[in-house]
Motif scaffolding. Structure first.
Motif, PDB file in Angstrom:
ATOM      1  N   ALA A 164       0.806  -1.088   0.006  1.00 18.56           N
ATOM      2  CA  ALA A 164      -0.113   0.062  -0.097  1.00 18.56           C
ATOM      3  C   ALA A 164       0.893   1.238   0.046  1.00 18.56           C
ATOM      4  N   ILE A 165       2.099   1.248   0.721  1.00 20.47           N
ATOM      5  CA  ILE A 165       2.779   2.297   0.823  1.00 20.47           C
ATOM      6  C   ILE A 165       3.577   2.415  -0.795  1.00 20.47           C
ATOM      7  N   LEU A 166       4.120   1.481  -1.120  1.00 26.29           N
ATOM      8  CA  LEU A 166       4.903   1.592  -2.301  1.00 26.29           C
ATOM      9  C   LEU A 166       3.962   1.778  -3.646  1.00 26.29           C
ATOM     10  N   LEU A 167       2.716   1.728  -3.435  1.00 25.68           N
ATOM     11  CA  LEU A 167       1.790   2.063  -4.665  1.00 25.68           C
ATOM     12  C   LEU A 167       1.139   3.290  -4.932  1.00 25.68           C
ATOM     13  N   SER A 168       1.156   3.851  -3.264  1.00 25.95           N
ATOM     14  CA  SER A 168       0.186   5.208  -3.316  1.00 25.95           C
ATOM     15  C   SER A 168       1.150   6.415  -3.211  1.00 25.95           C
ATOM     16  N   SER A 169       0.227   7.589  -3.518  1.00 25.40           N
ATOM     17  CA  SER A 169       0.902   8.829  -3.288  1.00 25.40           C
ATOM     18  C   SER A 169       0.285   9.467  -2.165  1.00 25.40           C
ATOM     19  N   THR A 170      -1.114   9.040  -1.658  1.00 25.58           N
ATOM     20  CA  THR A 170      -1.535   9.363  -0.260  1.00 25.58           C
ATOM     21  C   THR A 170      -1.675   8.013   0.596  1.00 25.58           C
ATOM     22  N   PHE A 171      -1.062   7.840   1.792  1.00 27.03           N
ATOM     23  CA  PHE A 171      -1.398   6.658   2.533  1.00 27.03           C
ATOM     24  C   PHE A 171      -2.068   7.059   3.720  1.00 27.03           C
ATOM     25  N   VAL A 172      -3.391   6.219   3.608  1.00 25.20           N
ATOM     26  CA  VAL A 172      -4.461   6.763   5.061  1.00 25.20           C
ATOM     27  C   VAL A 172      -4.156   5.709   5.864  1.00 25.20           C
ATOM     28  N   TYR A 173      -3.820   5.842   7.288  1.00 26.35           N
ATOM     29  CA  TYR A 173      -4.032   4.903   8.180  1.00 26.35           C
ATOM     30  C   TYR A 173      -5.076   5.264   8.995  1.00 26.35           C
ATOM     31  N   ASN A 174      -6.198   4.209   9.179  1.00 28.11           N
ATOM     32  CA  ASN A 174      -7.383   4.280   9.655  1.00 28.11           C
ATOM     33  C   ASN A 174      -7.284   3.412  11.046  1.00 28.11           C
ATOM     34  N   SER A 175      -7.729   4.055  12.217  1.00 25.60           N
ATOM     35  CA  SER A 175      -7.837   3.432  13.430  1.00 25.60           C
ATOM     36  C   SER A 175      -8.856   4.020  14.406  1.00 25.60           C
ATOM     37  N   MET A 176      -9.354   3.255  15.495  1.00 28.23           N
ATOM     38  CA  MET A 176     -10.310   3.589  16.077  1.00 28.23           C
ATOM     39  C   MET A 176      -9.824   4.243  17.452  1.00 28.23           C
ATOM     40  N   GLY A 177     -10.630   5.323  17.878  1.00 25.07           N
ATOM     41  CA  GLY A 177     -10.279   6.055  19.128  1.00 25.07           C
ATOM     42  C   GLY A 177      -9.170   6.868  19.357  1.00 25.07           C
ATOM     43  N   THR A 178      -8.371   6.962  20.285  1.00 26.55           N
ATOM     44  CA  THR A 178      -7.524   8.110  20.212  1.00 26.55           C
ATOM     45  C   THR A 178      -6.047   7.503  19.782  1.00 26.55           C
ATOM     46  N   ILE A 179      -4.946   8.159  19.755  1.00 27.37           N
ATOM     47  CA  ILE A 179      -3.614   8.100  19.470  1.00 27.37           C
ATOM     48  C   ILE A 179      -2.985   7.562  20.865  1.00 27.37           C
ATOM     49  N   ASN A 180      -3.017   6.425  21.490  1.00 30.09           N
ATOM     50  CA  ASN A 180      -2.594   6.053  22.725  1.00 30.09           C
ATOM     51  C   ASN A 180      -1.595   4.867  22.492  1.00 30.09           C
ATOM     52  N   GLN A 181      -0.908   4.526  23.401  1.00 33.97           N
ATOM     53  CA  GLN A 181       0.282   3.380  23.197  1.00 33.97           C
ATOM     54  C   GLN A 181      -0.378   2.032  22.299  1.00 33.97           C
ATOM     55  N   GLN A 182      -1.680   1.651  22.897  1.00 39.12           N
ATOM     56  CA  GLN A 182      -2.033   0.584  21.988  1.00 39.12           C
ATOM     57  C   GLN A 182      -2.176   0.819  20.557  1.00 39.12           C
ATOM     58  N   ALA A 183      -2.580   1.890  19.997  1.00 38.93           N
ATOM     59  CA  ALA A 183      -2.716   2.357  18.797  1.00 38.93           C
ATOM     60  C   ALA A 183      -1.524   2.305  17.963  1.00 38.93           C
ATOM     61  N   MET A 184      -0.411   2.910  18.899  1.00 39.78           N
ATOM     62  CA  MET A 184       1.252   2.667  18.442  1.00 39.78           C
ATOM     63  C   MET A 184       1.616   1.327  18.274  1.00 39.78           C
ATOM     64  N   ASP A 185       1.292   0.608  19.232  1.00 41.72           N
ATOM     65  CA  ASP A 185       1.652  -0.767  19.155  1.00 41.72           C
ATOM     66  C   ASP A 185       1.088  -1.643  17.943  1.00 41.72           C
ATOM     67  N   GLN A 186      -0.125  -1.209  17.759  1.00 45.11           N
ATOM     68  CA  GLN A 186      -0.838  -1.847  16.547  1.00 45.11           C
ATOM     69  C   GLN A 186      -0.379  -1.420  15.142  1.00 45.11           C
ATOM     70  N   LEU A 187       0.499  -0.191  15.310  1.00 41.73           N
ATOM     71  CA  LEU A 187       1.182   0.266  14.019  1.00 41.73           C
ATOM     72  C   LEU A 187       2.503  -0.264  13.880  1.00 41.73           C
TER      73      LEU A 187
END
Length: 592
Positions: free
Chosen positions: A121-144
């Motif tokens: 997805a990163i290699l083929l796109s010119s805009t990369f959208v990362y979609n997640s639920m809730g806030t940017i907390n440590q769990q969200a970062m760990d999932q990334l």
């Protein structure tokens, strides 16, 4: 040329199939891309499964339905799905939407497969959208965590630096813009009681924590990777679109049945993507169209399937091989078309043909330069030069043949009555020789007045006259009005004329050879000049790209230093405050 109005995709098709954890390019999607000759703006969305990625992509497509939303706890989208649409804000550009299968699907149990989907997805796109639920907390970062694995999944260059560590700055020039969409966001956007924007919230969330323990390294790593790989970042927050069971049929609901704030947020997101997403571009400022995107996808998937790491440099070079071969053929076709329109064989002179060749050759090289890129060692331009030289040689041979055929036909037509008279013995009589010479002279003048005989006119005439020398000599010897001495003088005169004609033909041949050599030297010099101009343009573009990359890298380093300085200043201030507090606090037993 495929115009925007010609793109008719009623719905998405699978671009990269994920069957039994093996990635394959779908041939139908491949065919669709290969027909889109316009520049493409490629928007890819990635995120955990069941986070509403497909809904956002359908909004970008301007449709309620298309990408599969699913209404159960199962992940719906498999592989990477593609929807090509006319770009709503950029005429004659195509918007390519890529919806990826949900990451972290427990049924799959294959983290590596997810990592490849993320990397593609990163290699083929010119805009990369990362979609997640809730806030940017440590769990969200760990999932990334997929972003921290990118340097293990992708190579920027085929040969790393001497220290065997690829500089992430190389990724910056290849990587897309980063947009983080936060769904069902329920916090107030403020820090220390002051309102902040979604972008400021993202920047704050990406700040590093000081220290070098394992805990701090784990905290900082995903943040550091996002900051280094994606210097252009944007954040959007979305309220919950609706409540209860209505969520299961989100794609059928009208805007007035949704939370008004959510509707506005979705509109702002779409507006930003349409206005700010850029054309997919390769190193050197090469704009990507449908066939190029298709070739990139093929190259990356092939590398992954064979157990290699997708290499951005190799993908560009593989694309260059295909396109430069096509550019050579396109240039040769242009040359053929121009020469077919301009050249009428035989030409009166060699210069005429060479001038027409040079003009067509110059245009052909321009066509090649416009259609080619990354012509390493000028291999393809040299191939084009060799092919054009061969075409010139072929034209010269055709020109000689056309001239010879035309002249032979003329001589046959003009001199055949004379040959008939010779057979009938018209000149086998006293005074016949002089009559024969007069007739030949008159016919030569008639022949020379004929147009478009070409460059073989004299040579073919001389060959013809040489072939009639025995007939001429027979007529001379039987002419009783001439003395033996006069006959001897005439024989010598004919020999001298013949020798002079041969010398003249040799001189003409040497002149033609010299003209050909001069032409090839001129062609070479023009090739060099055109190539130099292109290299200068490419160098300027590459320098601009490198400066942009360095500027982005320096900006990020400056931000990191600023954050470090602010944290250190804060720590020192806390220490000073603590010391001051201690100094002001009286010790027990002290008399005040």
């Amino acid at each position: 040329l495929v115009m925007a109005s010609d793109i008719h995709m009623p719905g998405p098709v699978c671009l990269i199939e994920n069957i039994n954890r093996k990635l394959l390019i779908n041939q139908e999607a491949s065919k669709i891309l290969s027909a889109i000759k316009q520049p493409v703006v490629v928007v890819a969305i990635v995120g955990l499964y069941r986070t509403g990625k497909s809904y956002l992509m359908n909004k970008l497509a301007g449709k309620k339905q298309g990408f599969s939303l699913g209404s159960t706890v199962q992940s719906h989208t498999k592989g990477i799905w593609m929807w090509c649409l006319p770009h709503p804000k950029m005429p004659n550009h195509t918007l390519v939407l890529l919806d990826t299968e949900g990451l972290g699907d427990v049924e799959k149990g294959d983290n590596e497969n997810d990592s490849w989907i993320f990397a593609l997805a990163i290699l083929l796109s010119s805009t990369f959208v990362y979609n997640s639920m809730g806030t940017i907390n440590q769990q969200a970062m760990d999932q990334l965590h997929y972003v921290t694995e990118l340097s293990d999944r992708i190579k920027a260059k085929s040969t790393p630096d001497a220290n065997d560590v690829e500089d992430s700055a190389d990724f910056v020039s290849f990587f897309p813009d980063f947009v983080w969409t936060l769904r069902d966001f329920c916090l107030d956007l403020e820090v220390n009681g002051q309102p902040i924007t979604a972008d400021e919230y993202l920047e704050n969330s990406l700040k590093l924590t000081p220290g070098n323990s394992e805990k701090e390294r784990n905290f900082n790593l995903p943040r550091l990777c996002i900051r280094k790989f994606f210097p252009k970042k944007k954040c959007f927050i979305f309220d919950r679109p609706t409540h209860g069971k209505k969520l299961a049929r989100l794609e059928t609901l009208h805007d007035d049945e949704l939370d008004p704030e959510f509707v506005l947020q979705a509109e702002e997101f779409c507006s930003y993507i349409f206005s700010h997403s850029e054309i997919k571009t390769l190193s050197g400022g090469i704009e990507v169209n449908g066939p190029r995107l298709e070739n990139l996808a093929q190259t990356y998937v092939k590398a992954i399937s064979s157990g290699d790491l997708p290499c951005m440099e190799n993908a560009v070079l593989a694309l260059a091989q295909i396109e430069n071969s096509a550019a050579v053929q396109k240039a040769l076709a242009h040359y053929d078309q121009q020469m077919a329109q301009k050249v009428q064989l035989p030409t009166e002179t060699l210069e005429e043909l060479l001038d027409l060749h040079r003009a067509s050759e110059r245009e052909a090289i321009e066509v090649f330069i416009k259609s080619s890129f990354k012509d390493v060692d000028q291999k393809f331009q040299e191939e084009l030069g060799a092919q054009l030289e061969k075409k010139l040689d072929d034209f010269c041979k055709q020109n000689v043949q056309a001239s010879s055929d035309r002249c032979s036909a003329l001589l046959q037509d003009i001199f055949s009555p004379l040959e008939e008279e010779v057979k009938q013995g018209v000149y086998s009589k006293p005074g016949g020789y002089r009559l024969f010479l007069q007739k030949i002279q008159a016919l030569k003048i008639k022949y020379q007045r004929q147009p478009r005989k070409g460059i073989q006119a004299e040579e073919i005439l001389q060959k013809y006259l040489t072939s009639k020398e025995s007939v001429m000599d027979a007529i001379l010897q039987t002419d009783q009005t001439l003395t033996e001495k006069e006959k001897e003088i005439e024989v010598e005169r004919v020999k001298a004329e013949s020798a002079a004609a041969s010398a003249k033909m040799l001189e003409e041949m040497q002149k033609k050879n010299q003209q050909m050599m001069d032409q090839k030297e001129k062609s070479y010099q023009e090739h060099v000049q055109q190539l130099t101009e292109k290299m200068e343009r490419d160098r300027a573009q590459l320098l601009e790209e490198q400066e942009r990359t360095v500027a982005l890298k320096l900006k990020e380093q400056a931000q990191l230093l600023k954050e470090g300085f602010e944290k250190e200043s804060k720590r020192l201030q806390n220490e000073i405050n603590s010391l001051q507090k201690k100094m002001k606090t009286p010790k027990k037993g002290c008399i005040i």
